[in-house]
Enzyme design. Structure first.
Site: not given
Ligand code: GLN
Length: 486
Positions: A79, A154, A178
């Protein structure tokens, strides 16, 4: 079977048997990326040259037969918020468009020591803020199971890459879901380790008290292999915990007789797609048939989790992202007259809309006069949520829930309505707030052929139980073997 279709374990066995070389494997995966990625857009950067060097190096190690680890010669995608020396790391943000880190994240050092092959960097929501990968400053990644839909986020690029065989495995990060949510939407396995299990050194910070790096893989045993390689104490991350790292694959056994599985009633609430609920219930019944004991439990503060998470995460983000000011690294706005103008133009031009929204909300929650009302209160609620889990784990060994209320939604469906997007995180964020570990494993497909995941949650540092339950369930189903038709 094509080489790119192999799992980590299958590829490792073939490498050890000399049936294939890491060079052949890596070339096969790179070819697959060239062929498929123009449709999926999972990668922001493919580091072909580095990958081939590492593959040749791995082949030398394999030929000598010494210093071989389970990941030697295995191609892995990373990532784009994890720093790898000499490889551009953008966090899918324009503000870091030209940032090449001069150092390796600790997880990357572990992978290099293990002899893994780094394929490149995958797309994500900018600074990991989002649930669909649509917040990337560069491109939209498509779900390999349905190109009109989002892959989740994400870590959407990593999940899509693994699901479409453009990587043998991948790393993602999970602040509020994410890793698990895109794993669920793409029918791969995604594990969020216990907070402190894996070093965050070199992971670009979003919500530092919540962030963890973890694997996205084609099956459960692969997740155990990758976690065993990246976990461990790191003096460079004071929140990493000094506990021995077991060989997690040793827990991948088909035994769940007597395991107590809690099913929280708050997790099958309003807004839950009945098809998704049915698939998750069937998975839980399957584990009961295999000898597990199903226990009705309550996590009563679940309804406050979204509000609590978004205040904590945004507050931490507003502080963490203060460092992008154009002075040190990354983008700097041209033609400014003074330093204040340089700061504000750099940030106005460099950050995307969602990141700016969160910096503003987070700054508000931390500002004098509001700190007690918002941030401190959220911290108190966080403790209550953690206690919910602690109470539950007095009665049960693991908790089984849906990962998300629906299957993957359409590209564009929620992007104009941030609140709806936040609400879709309802089942994943609580365990980050509580610091627990969780895994998403494929548990079937909707009538429209969209994947659905089952989430298993365990108490802190009980990844062993997670692996045991996840492996046993996986082995009793065919879902993880199904591949998207791209
Ligand atoms: N969807 C969540 C957010 O927008 C989690 C994102 C993540 O785990 N990086 O914060």
């Amino acid at each position: 079977m094509k080489v790119y279709e192999l799992s980590v374990k299958e590829a490792r066995d073939r490498l050890l048997q000399r049936e294939i070389s890491s060079r052949e494997l890596t070339l096969g995966v790179l070819e697959r990326i060239r062929e498929i990625d123009p449709k999926i857009h999972a990668y922001l950067e493919v580091s072909e040259e580095l990958a081939m060097e590492q593959a040749e190096e791995a082949d030398k190690r394999l030929a000598k037969g010494d210093n071989i680890s389970p990941l030697t010669g295995i191609p892995i995608a990373i990532k784009d918020n994890i720093c790898a020396k000499g490889v551009r790391t953008t966090c899918a943000s324009r503000i870091l468009e030209n940032f090449t880190p001069p150092y390796d994240a600790t997880v990357i050092s572990h992978l290099k020591q293990a002899g893994a092959v780094i394929l490149g960097k995958t797309n994500m929501d900018e600074f990991a803020m989002g649930s669909s990968t649509e917040n990337s400053g560069f491109q939209i990644t498509r779900n390999p199971w349905n190109l009109e839909r989002i892959p989740g986020g994400s870590s959407g690029g990593s999940a899509a890459a693994v699901a479409s065989d453009m990587a043998i495995c991948a790393l993602g990060s999970d602040t509020g879901g994410s890793i698990r949510q895109p794993a669920s939407y793409c029918s791969v396995v995604g594990l969020k380790p216990t907070y402190g299990r894996v070093s965050r050194y070199g992971l670009v910070a979003y919500g530092s008290s919540l962030d963890q790096i973890g694997p996205l893989t084609k099956n459960v045993i692969d997740a155990a292999i990758v976690l065993s390689a990246i976990a461990g104490h790191d003096p460079r991350d004071s929140t990493s915990v000094n506990k021995p790292v077991p060989d997690y694959t040793s827990y991948c056994r088909e035994e769940i007789e007597g395991l107590r599985i809690g099913v929280p009633r708050e997790y099958f609430a309003e807004g839950m797609d009945p098809e998704v609920a049915n698939l998750v219930h069937s998975a839980i019944r399957r584990m009961e048939e295999m000898g597990a004991e199903i226990v009705d439990i309550s996590l009563p503060h679940t309804q406050y989790a979204i509000a609590c998470y978004y205040i904590c995460a945004m507050a931490e983000a507003s502080s963490n992202l203060a460092r992008y000011d154009g002075a040190h690294y990354g983008y700097r706005a041209p033609d400014t007259d003074n330093i204040i103008e340089m700061y504000s133009k750099t940030r106005a031009q460099g950050f995307g809309a969602e990141v700016k929204r969160r910096i503003m909300l987070g700054t508000y929650a931390l500002s004098a006069g509001y700190y007690d009302a918002y941030y401190l209160k959220a911290l108190r609620v966080r403790t209550l949520i953690k206690r919910d889990f602690e109470n539950a784990f007095e009665k049960v060994d693991i908790v089984a829930t849906p990962v998300t209320p629906t299957a993957a939604f359409k590209i564009g469906e929620k992007i104009t309505d941030p609140l709806t997007m936040y609400l879709s995180d309802i089942y994943t964020i609580s365990l980050n707030l509580a610091g627990m570990c969780g895994i998403s494993i494929p548990c079937g497909f909707t009538g429209g052929s969209l994947p659905v995941g089952l989430q298993l949650i365990a108490n802190i540092f009980q990844e062993d139980i997670l692996f045991r339950a996840a492996y046993a369930y996986e082995q009793s189903t065919p879902h993880h073997k199904r591949k998207p038709d791209i």
